[in-house]
Design a protein around this motif. Structure first.
Motif, PDB file in Angstrom:
ATOM      1  N   GLU A 239       0.876  -1.179   0.000  1.00 29.40           N
ATOM      2  CA  GLU A 239       0.000   0.000   0.000  1.00 29.40           C
ATOM      3  C   GLU A 239       0.911   1.226   0.000  1.00 29.40           C
ATOM      4  N   PRO A 240       1.300   1.715  -1.159  1.00 27.21           N
ATOM      5  CA  PRO A 240       2.328   2.761  -1.260  1.00 27.21           C
ATOM      6  C   PRO A 240       2.059   3.992  -0.406  1.00 27.21           C
ATOM      7  N   LEU A 241       0.863   4.578  -0.497  1.00 24.27           N
ATOM      8  CA  LEU A 241       0.611   5.832   0.229  1.00 24.27           C
ATOM      9  C   LEU A 241       0.648   5.620   1.740  1.00 24.27           C
ATOM     10  N   ARG A 242      -0.062   4.538   2.162  1.00 25.99           N
ATOM     11  CA  ARG A 242      -0.084   4.306   3.601  1.00 25.99           C
ATOM     12  C   ARG A 242       1.295   3.903   4.136  1.00 25.99           C
ATOM     13  N   ALA A 243       2.030   3.158   3.365  1.00 27.83           N
ATOM     14  CA  ALA A 243       3.364   2.747   3.802  1.00 27.83           C
ATOM     15  C   ALA A 243       4.286   3.948   3.927  1.00 27.83           C
ATOM     16  N   ILE A 244       4.244   4.830   2.907  1.00 26.59           N
ATOM     17  CA  ILE A 244       5.093   6.030   2.961  1.00 26.59           C
ATOM     18  C   ILE A 244       4.687   6.910   4.145  1.00 26.59           C
ATOM     19  N   GLY A 245       3.369   7.031   4.391  1.00 30.34           N
ATOM     20  CA  GLY A 245       2.909   7.829   5.532  1.00 30.34           C
ATOM     21  C   GLY A 245       3.363   7.240   6.846  1.00 30.34           C
ATOM     22  N   ALA A 246       3.306   5.889   6.947  1.00 34.75           N
ATOM     23  CA  ALA A 246       3.741   5.229   8.184  1.00 34.75           C
ATOM     24  C   ALA A 246       5.238   5.419   8.405  1.00 34.75           C
ATOM     25  N   ILE A 247       6.008   5.293   7.299  1.00 32.82           N
ATOM     26  CA  ILE A 247       7.470   5.483   7.418  1.00 32.82           C
ATOM     27  C   ILE A 247       7.795   6.906   7.853  1.00 32.82           C
ATOM     28  N   THR A 248       7.086   7.868   7.222  1.00 35.80           N
ATOM     29  CA  THR A 248       7.322   9.270   7.588  1.00 35.80           C
ATOM     30  C   THR A 248       6.980   9.512   9.058  1.00 35.80           C
ATOM     31  N   LEU A 249       5.834   8.990   9.490  1.00 28.44           N
ATOM     32  CA  LEU A 249       5.416   9.153  10.883  1.00 28.44           C
ATOM     33  C   LEU A 249       6.388   8.460  11.827  1.00 28.44           C
ATOM     34  N   LEU A 250       6.902   7.298  11.391  1.00 25.21           N
ATOM     35  CA  LEU A 250       7.867   6.557  12.211  1.00 25.21           C
ATOM     36  C   LEU A 250       9.148   7.364  12.402  1.00 25.21           C
ATOM     37  N   LEU A 251       9.645   7.944  11.305  1.00 24.49           N
ATOM     38  CA  LEU A 251      10.890   8.710  11.390  1.00 24.49           C
ATOM     39  C   LEU A 251      10.732   9.953  12.275  1.00 24.49           C
ATOM     40  N   ILE A 252       9.591  10.651  12.100  1.00 26.26           N
ATOM     41  CA  ILE A 252       9.373  11.868  12.906  1.00 26.26           C
ATOM     42  C   ILE A 252       9.237  11.514  14.391  1.00 26.26           C
ATOM     43  N   SER A 253       8.383  10.500  14.696  1.00 26.98           N
ATOM     44  CA  SER A 253       8.178  10.118  16.098  1.00 26.98           C
ATOM     45  C   SER A 253       9.457   9.560  16.711  1.00 26.98           C
ATOM     46  N   ALA A 254      10.257   8.838  15.878  1.00 27.53           N
ATOM     47  CA  ALA A 254      11.526   8.316  16.382  1.00 27.53           C
ATOM     48  C   ALA A 254      12.471   9.462  16.754  1.00 27.53           C
ATOM     49  N   TRP A 255      12.526  10.487  15.922  1.00 27.78           N
ATOM     50  CA  TRP A 255      13.405  11.634  16.193  1.00 27.78           C
ATOM     51  C   TRP A 255      12.953  12.378  17.452  1.00 27.78           C
ATOM     52  N   VAL A 256      11.641  12.686  17.500  1.00 24.72           N
ATOM     53  CA  VAL A 256      11.116  13.414  18.664  1.00 24.72           C
ATOM     54  C   VAL A 256      11.232  12.554  19.921  1.00 24.72           C
ATOM     55  N   GLY A 257      10.859  11.291  19.809  1.00 24.47           N
ATOM     56  CA  GLY A 257      10.904  10.404  20.972  1.00 24.47           C
ATOM     57  C   GLY A 257      12.317  10.171  21.472  1.00 24.47           C
ATOM     58  N   ALA A 258      13.257  10.025  20.523  1.00 18.08           N
ATOM     59  CA  ALA A 258      14.647   9.793  20.924  1.00 18.08           C
ATOM     60  C   ALA A 258      15.181  10.967  21.744  1.00 18.08           C
ATOM     61  N   ARG A 259      14.906  12.182  21.301  1.00 24.37           N
ATOM     62  CA  ARG A 259      15.365  13.373  22.027  1.00 24.37           C
ATOM     63  C   ARG A 259      14.713  13.456  23.408  1.00 24.37           C
ATOM     64  N   ALA A 260      13.386  13.231  23.440  1.00 26.66           N
ATOM     65  CA  ALA A 260      12.679  13.352  24.715  1.00 26.66           C
ATOM     66  C   ALA A 260      13.104  12.255  25.694  1.00 26.66           C
ATOM     67  N   TRP A 261      13.119  10.999  25.191  1.00 20.89           N
ATOM     68  CA  TRP A 261      13.477   9.907  26.088  1.00 20.89           C
ATOM     69  C   TRP A 261      14.945   9.952  26.505  1.00 20.89           C
ATOM     70  N   LEU A 262      15.816  10.437  25.639  1.00 20.80           N
ATOM     71  CA  LEU A 262      17.223  10.586  26.017  1.00 20.80           C
ATOM     72  C   LEU A 262      17.361  11.587  27.157  1.00 20.80           C
ATOM     73  N   HIS A 263      16.621  12.680  27.067  1.00 22.61           N
ATOM     74  CA  HIS A 263      16.661  13.681  28.142  1.00 22.61           C
ATOM     75  C   HIS A 263      16.156  13.080  29.449  1.00 22.61           C
ATOM     76  N   ILE A 264      15.057  12.321  29.371  1.00 28.04           N
ATOM     77  CA  ILE A 264      14.493  11.711  30.571  1.00 28.04           C
ATOM     78  C   ILE A 264      15.467  10.712  31.184  1.00 28.04           C
ATOM     79  N   VAL A 265      16.021   9.855  30.349  1.00 34.09           N
ATOM     80  CA  VAL A 265      16.950   8.837  30.835  1.00 34.09           C
ATOM     81  C   VAL A 265      18.195   9.476  31.442  1.00 34.09           C
ATOM     82  N   LEU A 266      18.753  10.486  30.764  1.00 36.34           N
ATOM     83  CA  LEU A 266      19.958  11.148  31.273  1.00 36.34           C
ATOM     84  C   LEU A 266      19.695  11.835  32.607  1.00 36.34           C
TER      85      LEU A 266
END
Length: 654
Positions: free
Chosen positions: A404-431
């Protein structure tokens, strides 16, 4: 008048003696209330007498004698009546009491205190009698037990006259020379000037700084990331390709392993940088006059004192500049608002300096660098996890697009954005959480070490001298100095018409006292006055009380007619200054009592000054010198007449 030389000005310029803030010990041996029972007042009076303060001792013992009559009470009552003064300083009522002492005292039984009373009675009777008449009483005095014998030698110094005076002086001087350094003086006396140590307080770490927005962002990103990852997994399963499923699984595992090890790697780097800043800088200066400034001075002193073997002092001070600044800031943060004073945590500063020296010697001062170094395994797992995520995870994600090209691309985009935001937030919390946990562990370990050091310090201070021991040592020093003056002027005690002392604090001398008691000093300015037929012989020295040594001797001789005035001036803050003015304008001015700072609960401002003046010997000194200032040479002749009248009055008893 003999030319005093250039040293006179040095005495005069000490009229305002700067002293450090004092240590006040909480022991209440000098504290009484009007409602105390007679025995309590008596014991306090005895403490005052042993502390060389006969004024308050007379008042308390005489008051207690009415309701508490024992042989011991009568012994100390007689001592207090004559201690620290001549018979010319007695009031009419006191003369009557001494004259009628045998009728007043209701002695009972036989004990060492009654033996002491008998000896005092016979010594008072022997004043002025020929030498052959006093041999028996001197022999009996030598046979008297302790502490009665020592107490008599200590307190009848000024009262007796004639041949008996010389006998008792020789005995007292021998005792003073023997006991001047007794009782471990050199190893113990410094402890009196140290305040009670303050309990160590834990350094409270800064709580984890995790704003609500960061928490919300971390949770939202995590939920979004999980949903996007799960959706991609669903699409990959639809492809039916086993390799894509394996790549997806490897990508998720790589993400977990890489994130976990990368976070640990990052924490170690950040923590080590923080410790480097603590150990190496910044090296800011404390504000002048603040608690931090005083702490900094003590820290620098003890770090310079506790020097590791084989290390140059200058290099050590440069090497530990950051450590010292961090310690200063910690102490200011923890103790600055407690009003404890730097002196009460000096033991803690000394412990930290000694600990730093020990760790330098053992090679562990900078051990945190090795402890926080990132292991090769952690680095390898972090890198391997990231590469696995990028390779296998990326290939699996691309493989899901054809389903499903559109949904897959949307999921990948959402995954990358949430991974970036989550990584920064969770890194701060863990540190932040790991930083707080590390700080708390370090604080707990430091507190444990500090408590152990406090126990060792308290054990070391357990044999702190009592105030009466301080008074005994000071009295020994005074007798040794008096003997020095007598030998210099080739005089015997009976040839001296009168002698007097002033004990004043030396400039910038540390001081301490018991609650309700007089100030004691590490260094004194001692003035001894010998009154002879030719005039006044004055010797002034600086006493190093810790080492029982005399320094900076100054001698001054003047005729009776040269004394213009004698007075004690009192400032608004209750400072008392002794002033002796000669007819040529020279002035000898000595501050003998400081103001009413450092007062404790239930202490009266004037009370502390009065007992300090009494301990300094000022009442007797004023009596002698004021008489000379008023009568000049005639004071000597009048003194002899007064002595004859008083001897007759005191001898006229039932």
């Amino acid at each position: 008048m003999t030319d005093p030389g250039p040293h006179v000005e040095n005495v005069a310029t000490d009229s305002h003696v700067a002293v450090q803030a004092g240590t006040v010990h909480v022991d209440a041996i000098y504290m009484t209330t009007p409602h105390d029972p007679p025995e309590t007042k008596f014991r306090a009076g005895v403490s005052f007498l042993k502390g060389r303060m006969p004024g308050p001792a007379r008042h308390l013992i005489n008051e207690a004698r009415v309701g508490y009559a024992t042989n011991e009470v009568y012994f100390y009552w007689l001592l207090a009546m004559v201690s620290g003064r001549t018979r010319h300083e007695l009031t009419k009522d006191e003369i009557a009491q001494l004259r009628d002492r045998r009728a007043i005292m209701r002695l009972s039984g036989e004990d060492p205190w009654r033996d002491g009373v008998r000896i005092i009675d016979r010594l008072l009777e022997s004043a002025g009698k020929p030498e052959e008449d006093i041999r028996v009483v001197v022999k009996d005095l030598d046979a008297l037990r302790e502490p009665q014998r020592s107490l008599i030698l200590e307190h009848l110094e000024l009262y007796l006259e004639g041949p008996i005076e010389d006998h008792l002086w020789r005995l007292a001087l021998t005792k003073a020379r023997t006991e001047q350094m007794a009782g471990g003086r050199k190893d113990r006396i410094w402890k009196f000037f140290h305040p009670a140590p303050k309990e160590p307080l834990p350094w409270i770490p800064r709580p984890p700084d995790i704003p609500l927005s960061t928490r919300a962002g971390a949770v939202t990103a995590a939920v979004t990331l999980v949903m996007a990852t799960a959706y991609l997994g669903h699409l990959i399963l639809q492809t039916g390709r086993i390799l894509l499923v394996l790549a997806y699984t490897l990508g998720v595992a790589g993400a977990y392993v890489g994130a976990r090890n990368a976070a640990d790697w990052h924490f170690r780097v950040v923590r080590r940088r923080a410790k480097d800043r603590q150990y190496l800088g910044p090296t800011t200066k404390a504000e002048r006059g603040s608690f931090a400034k005083r702490a900094e001075h003590r820290i620098d002193h003890y770090f310079a004192t506790y020097l590791p073997p084989g290390v140059d002092r200058d290099n050590w001070m440069v090497h530990t500049r950051g450590i010292r600044c961090s310690l200063r800031d910690e102490l200011a943060e923890v103790y600055g608002e407690t009003r404890a004073g730097v002196e009460r945590i000096a033991w803690l500063i000394r412990h930290r300096a000694s600990d730093a020296s020990t760790r330098q010697r053992e090679g562990t001062l900078w051990s945190y660098r090795a402890e926080l170094a990132t292991p090769t395994r952690t680095k390898a797992l972090a890198i391997l996890g990231v590469l696995t995520l990028a390779g296998a995870g990326g290939w699996a994600a691309i493989g899901a697009v054809p389903v499903e090209p559109l949904r897959a691309i949307g999921a990948i985009t959402l995954l990358l954005i949430s991974a970036w935001v989550g990584a920064r937030a969770w890194l701060h919390i863990v540190l932040e959480r790991r930083r707080y946990a590390a700080d708390q562990l370090e604080s707990d370990q430091t507190l444990k070490s500090d408590l152990a050091a406090l126990d060792r310090w308290r054990a070391k201070m357990a044999d702190k001298p009592r105030d009466e021991e301080i008074a005994d040592w000071l009295d020994c020093d005074r007798k040794v100095l008096l003997d020095k003056a007598l030998r210099h002027y080739r005089l015997t005690m009976s040839h001296v018409i009168a002698h007097a002392f002033i004990e004043a604090p030396a400039r910038s001398s540390a001081r301490a006292r018991m609650r309700g008691g007089p100030w004691r000093y590490k260094k004194y300015q001692l003035l001894v006055f010998l009154i002879t037929q030719e005039g006044v012989r004055q010797l002034t020295v600086t006493l190093d009380f810790l080492n029982a040594t005399f320094h900076d001797e100054q001698r001054l001789n003047y005729r009776f007619e040269a004394v213009a005035s004698v007075q004690v001036s009192q400032s608004d803050n209750d400072e008392r200054t002794f002033e002796l003015t000669l007819v040529n304008g020279d002035k000898i001015s000595v501050e003998v009592s400081s103001g009413f700072e450092d007062l404790q609960q239930d202490e009266n401002p004037g009370r502390v000054s009065e007992v300090s003046l009494d301990a300094a010997g000022l009442p007797h000194t004023l009596h002698v010198l004021e008489g000379i200032a008023a009568e000049g040479k005639g004071w000597v002749e009048q003194q002899e007449l007064r002595t004859g009248h008083l001897t007759a009055a005191l001898a006229d008893h039932a």
